[in-house]
Write a protein that holds these residues in place. Structure first.
Motif, PDB file in Angstrom:
ATOM      1  N   PRO A 537     -33.433  49.453 -51.311  1.00  0.00           N
ATOM      2  CA  PRO A 537     -32.308  50.172 -51.906  1.00  0.00           C
ATOM      3  C   PRO A 537     -32.311  49.949 -53.405  1.00  0.00           C
ATOM      4  O   PRO A 537     -32.340  48.807 -53.867  1.00  0.00           O
ATOM      5  N   GLY A 538     -32.327  50.974 -54.163  1.00  0.00           N
ATOM      6  CA  GLY A 538     -32.353  50.839 -55.617  1.00  0.00           C
ATOM      7  C   GLY A 538     -32.474  52.210 -56.225  1.00  0.00           C
ATOM      8  O   GLY A 538     -32.793  53.169 -55.513  1.00  0.00           O
ATOM      9  N   ASN A 609     -30.371  47.510 -58.514  1.00  0.00           N
ATOM     10  CA  ASN A 609     -29.489  47.382 -57.333  1.00  0.00           C
ATOM     11  C   ASN A 609     -28.725  46.071 -57.487  1.00  0.00           C
ATOM     12  O   ASN A 609     -28.911  45.345 -58.471  1.00  0.00           O
ATOM     13  N   ARG A 631     -28.206  54.619 -56.698  1.00  0.00           N
ATOM     14  CA  ARG A 631     -29.494  54.637 -55.985  1.00  0.00           C
ATOM     15  C   ARG A 631     -30.145  56.011 -56.084  1.00  0.00           C
ATOM     16  O   ARG A 631     -30.617  56.577 -55.097  1.00  0.00           O
ATOM     17  N   ASN A 633     -32.872  58.376 -56.647  1.00  0.00           N
ATOM     18  CA  ASN A 633     -34.341  58.436 -56.666  1.00  0.00           C
ATOM     19  C   ASN A 633     -34.794  59.887 -56.625  1.00  0.00           C
ATOM     20  O   ASN A 633     -35.791  60.217 -55.999  1.00  0.00           O
ATOM     21  N   HIS A 638     -30.449  60.040 -52.877  1.00  0.00           N
ATOM     22  CA  HIS A 638     -29.488  59.227 -53.639  1.00  0.00           C
ATOM     23  C   HIS A 638     -28.197  59.075 -52.827  1.00  0.00           C
ATOM     24  O   HIS A 638     -28.048  59.671 -51.752  1.00  0.00           O
ATOM     25  N   PRO A 704     -31.585  52.416 -47.073  1.00  0.00           N
ATOM     26  CA  PRO A 704     -32.477  53.401 -47.695  1.00  0.00           C
ATOM     27  C   PRO A 704     -33.259  54.139 -46.606  1.00  0.00           C
ATOM     28  O   PRO A 704     -33.459  53.587 -45.522  1.00  0.00           O
TER      29      PRO A 704
END
Ligand code: AHR
Length: 804
Positions: A537-538, A609, A631, A633, A638, A704
């Motif tokens: 997750p990030g 994160n 988050r 991406n 997201h 995620p």
């Protein structure tokens, strides 16, 4: 090395024998111009432009007139006819273009019929087939027409095969003839039924051994307005009584108009039931519930006028199952089927949503359950698999004790890969699921660039392993749409493509077939190891608006006492990038000023994160509140905290994945215009805590998207005494896998291996290469219940292992 363990001694849920079925809709020339084998388009001159599809044929010496008339019909339900008046110097008349041409085969019989009457003189009528290049394929002369309407027939045998032939009707000699309901059918239809279905297309369906057949759609059930809804009673009885209706796909897409697309209902409800019987599929009719398509007019029947719609459902059950002594059972018998059709399920509405649907569904349910408790009712969960409409409906279905809920999803392959575990956590005691419309979209839903490629097929296969593992919850599934004519489609991708003479199954078709032909009777638990691909997750963070003018200030991102970002916008917007909308600094705040746009600005790093984000936000006008994005991406991956979203009706934590919004959590509340709010979002691992003015409003775990290198499910086929293992390898690497059939001491030494693969994820089938991606059968020698197998890259494999 990856491993798959099948618990062969721990059988789970029994699989619905009708699990894998088909969805039929008259879209893409699926019925008229497709499955319904009629070759003449606008055969009754009933299109609004009565001569659409017809052309005047008047060679140089010919002199004549064509009149379209409405009076003096051969049948009151079929009022229109064409008058051909020729001076006789040369043959004069009309020709029909068919549905993007007529497909005819050399030497085969084509039965012409028309209602004809002679008005003046004693001319002949030449009935001729011409090839696309103008060569005459066959010609028959009819004459001696009475003054009263008479159905006249002739048989044509073309001297060549042609996919784009046309039919000409020419008056020879001086005189006038009237023509109505002009028809041309191949003799070789499915089961050689006169006026029947295209045999090659039905064969493709039969080869799927479908558990059920859903009919007639799809949005076509609803109609864009109620007067254009599908009404089953208008589709039975003599064909001249079946009133033409404009097909909603005629005008639905500006980019794919089909002005000549109408529903003749030659393939109507009787033919539907008969087809189900022929191919061993349970009939699943879907009826209009008093709502027109909510993407179009959304027109509603007032609740106090819903009874006729409910009566239609009751009458349909009687038509299907009632004794011949009943009113509707007698109509079935009059059409040649005294025996009942054994209808067991009925769908109420197609893609409906909102309280209006629930009110109408409740009324249908009350009456139908009282009168026909034996019929399982299918309710619609709307058009998308996890949005706010979906989440509104599901609790209502539980309250209503719905039997089966119809879920739909059209999304890119990633959605299907990441949703292979979707049903693992569904309530085992609630309504059952029908995954009633789905297809991986290689580009995007409704994109004309979508292709039925191997990547899409394998992502669907991966997801279907999850359906199979959860066969106690998911009772049925069908890909959609089913058919498309290469020259007449509105929507892509589709399961089966045709032209006027040929048909081919897509890789997606073969995935369906592999599941259906290897259905098994009972689920066996499967454990996979070493297959999870990294999912952290990030991502970046963002400020967003939807149809709203809003502003933001004092943005801070901190982690473990460290400040990662601090923006008071006094010195501009360093570190921020505008993705969408009209953003500028006003009085020290970052403002999105376009009330029509979905605005988004981004900052931060993809690795971010486990931080706390705080800011101030104020709505200045428009339909919704404001949203915080984390988050991030990319546009399709997201998480959003939607504060006063959904027309400012509630707050929601929403994950966006592969063009789908998944509403993960919702909380009551709305956003006031003109008021500054303190907003805080804390991220810890997959968890989000969301605060407004210091108060925790909502929290959610949003893992995620998890994609695997390998997907698998297993079943046992009781009769064959076999374990059937289905394994999908969507990746670019061969997977060396250890397989353990736990609980067995010995197995037959030779297993059957069926592999579906292709050279690349972009591999497709086509009319010229129909089997480029098709299952290939081989055998595998195995020493016992523990063995290794190499699953090819880009493949689905079915292993059938005899246990005795
Ligand atoms: O399958 C094509 C269409 O997609 C169906 O008619 C409708 O139900 C869905 O939106």
């Amino acid at each position: 090395m990856t491993s798959i363990k099948v618990q062969a001694d721990q059988p789970g849920a029994r699989i619905n024998p009708a699990m894998w079925g088909i969805f039929f809709e008259d879209i893409n020339f699926g019925a008229d111009g497709g499955l319904y084998a009629e070759l003449v388009k606008n055969r009754a001159f009933a299109f609004p432009d009565p001569l659409m599809g017809w052309m005047k044929i008047s060679p140089s010496h010919a002199r004549g007139e064509i009149f379209v008339r409405d009076g003096g019909p051969f049948a009151p339900t079929n009022p229109r006819f064409v008058r051909l008046q020729s001076e006789g110097a040369a043959p004069f008349g009309i020709s029909n273009e068919g549905f993007r041409g007529m497909g005819v085969r050399k030497g085969e019989a084509y039965h012409f019929s028309a209602h004809i009457r002679g008005m003046t003189g004693a001319p002949a009528l030449l009935v001729q087939l011409y090839g696309a290049d103008g060569s005459l394929l066959d010609s028959v002369s009819l004459n001696g027409f009475p003054a009263n309407w008479k159905r006249c027939t002739a048989t044509l045998r073309p001297n060549d095969t042609d996919a784009k032939a046309r039919l000409a009707l020419l008056v020879e000699g001086k005189g006038t003839v009237d023509l109505a309901l002009v028809s041309l059918f191949p003799e070789k239809t499915w089961k050689n039924r006169p006026g029947g279905l295209r045999a090659d297309m039905v064969q493709m369906l039969a080869d799927l051994k479908p558990g059920f057949l859903r009919f007639p759609g799809g949005c076509i059930v609803e109609g864009s307005a109620l007067e254009r809804r599908y009404q089953w009673k208008n589709t039975i009885g003599p064909i001249e009584d079946r009133q033409l209706l404009i097909n909603r796909w005629n005008y639905e897409f500006l980019h794919r108009p089909a002005p000549d697309y109408f529903q003749s209902f030659g393939l109507g409800f009787f033919e539907f039931f008969q087809l189900c019987e022929d191919i061993g599929a349970e009939p699943l009719p879907i009826l209009n519930c008093g709502m027109a398509c909510q993407f179009n007019s959304g027109e509603l029947v007032p609740l106090d006028q819903l009874d006729p719609y409910i009566q239609d459902a009751l009458d349909l059950i009687e038509f299907a199952n009632g004794p011949v002594s009943s009113a509707w059972g007698a109509k079935r018998a009059a059409m040649g089927h005294a025996e009942p059709f054994h209808l067991k399920m009925l769908g109420i509405g197609n893609e409906q949503w909102g309280p209006q649907y629930i009110e109408r569904l409740a009324r249908f349910t009350k009456v139908l359950k009282e009168e026909h408790p034996e019929i399982a009712l299918v309710a619609s969960a709307g058009p998308l698999p996890a949005d706010e409409r979906f989440h509104y409906l599901w609790p209502k279905f539980r309250e209503l004790k719905a039997d089966i809920v119809d879920e739909h999803c059209y999304a890119p392959p990633l959605w299907f890969l990441a949703n292979a575990h979707r049903y693992d956590h569904y309530d085992r005691n609630g309504p059952k699921v029908f995954f009633g419309e789905y297809a991986a979209q290689s580009v995007a839903m409704v994109s004309t660039k979508n292709r039925n490629n191997l990547e899409c097929a394998l992502s669907e296969a991966a997801c279907l392993t999850g359906l199979e593992r959860n066969a106690d919850v998911v009772r049925m599934a069908s890909y959609a749409p089913l058919f498309a004519h290469v020259d007449g489609w509105q929507w892509t991708p589709n399961l089966i493509w045709t032209d006027n003479l040929r048909v081919y199954g897509t890789p997606n078709y073969y995935v369906q077939q592999l599941f259906s032909l290897n259905r098994g009777d009972v689920v066996l638990p499967v454990t996979l190891a070493g297959v999870e691909l990294p999912a952290v997750p990030g991502g970046r963070l963002g400020l967003a608006t939807n149809q709203t003018v809003a502003e933001f200030k004092d943005v801070r991102v901190t982690r473990e006492g460290q400040t990662l970002l601090s923006s008071d916008f006094a010195n501009g917007t360093p570190g921020w990038s505008v993705e969408r909308g009209n953003w500028s600094i006003k009085d020290g705040a970052y403002q999105q000023a376009d009330p029509t746009s979905a605005g988004l600005v981004l900052a931060g790093d993809v690795s971010w994160n486990d931080y706390t984000l705080s800011l101030k936000a104020r709505k200045l006008g428009g339909a919704e509140g404001f949203a915080i994005v984390v988050r991030y991406n990319g546009p399709e991956n997201h998480v959003v905290w939607n504060v006063g979203g959904y027309q400012n009706q509630f707050h929601g934590i929403q994950a966006r994945l592969a063009q789908q919004d998944h509403l993960v959590a919702q909380a009551p509340g709305s956003i006031e215009t003109g008021r500054w709010y303190d907003v805080k979002v804390e991220l810890k691992g997959a968890k989000l805590d969301c605060y407004l003015d210091g108060k925790l409003v909502q929290s959610a775990e949003v893992p995620p998207p998890q994609v695997q290198s390998l997907y698998a499910s297993a079943v046992r086929d009781d009769k064959a005494g076999e374990i059937i293992l289905k394994v999908v390898n969507p990746g670019a690497d061969i997977s060396e896998t250890q397989i353990h059939l736990a609980g067995l001491t010995s197995v037959a030494s030779e297993a059957k291996v069926i592999t579906l693969t292709g050279a690349s994820l972009g591999a497709v089938n086509s009319l010229d290469h129909p089997l480029a991606v098709a299952p290939v059968e081989t055998t595998l020698n195995i020493a016992g219940p523990r063995f290794d197998h190499r699953f090819p890259q880009y493949s689905m494999t079915v292993l059938r292992i005899k246990t005795r």
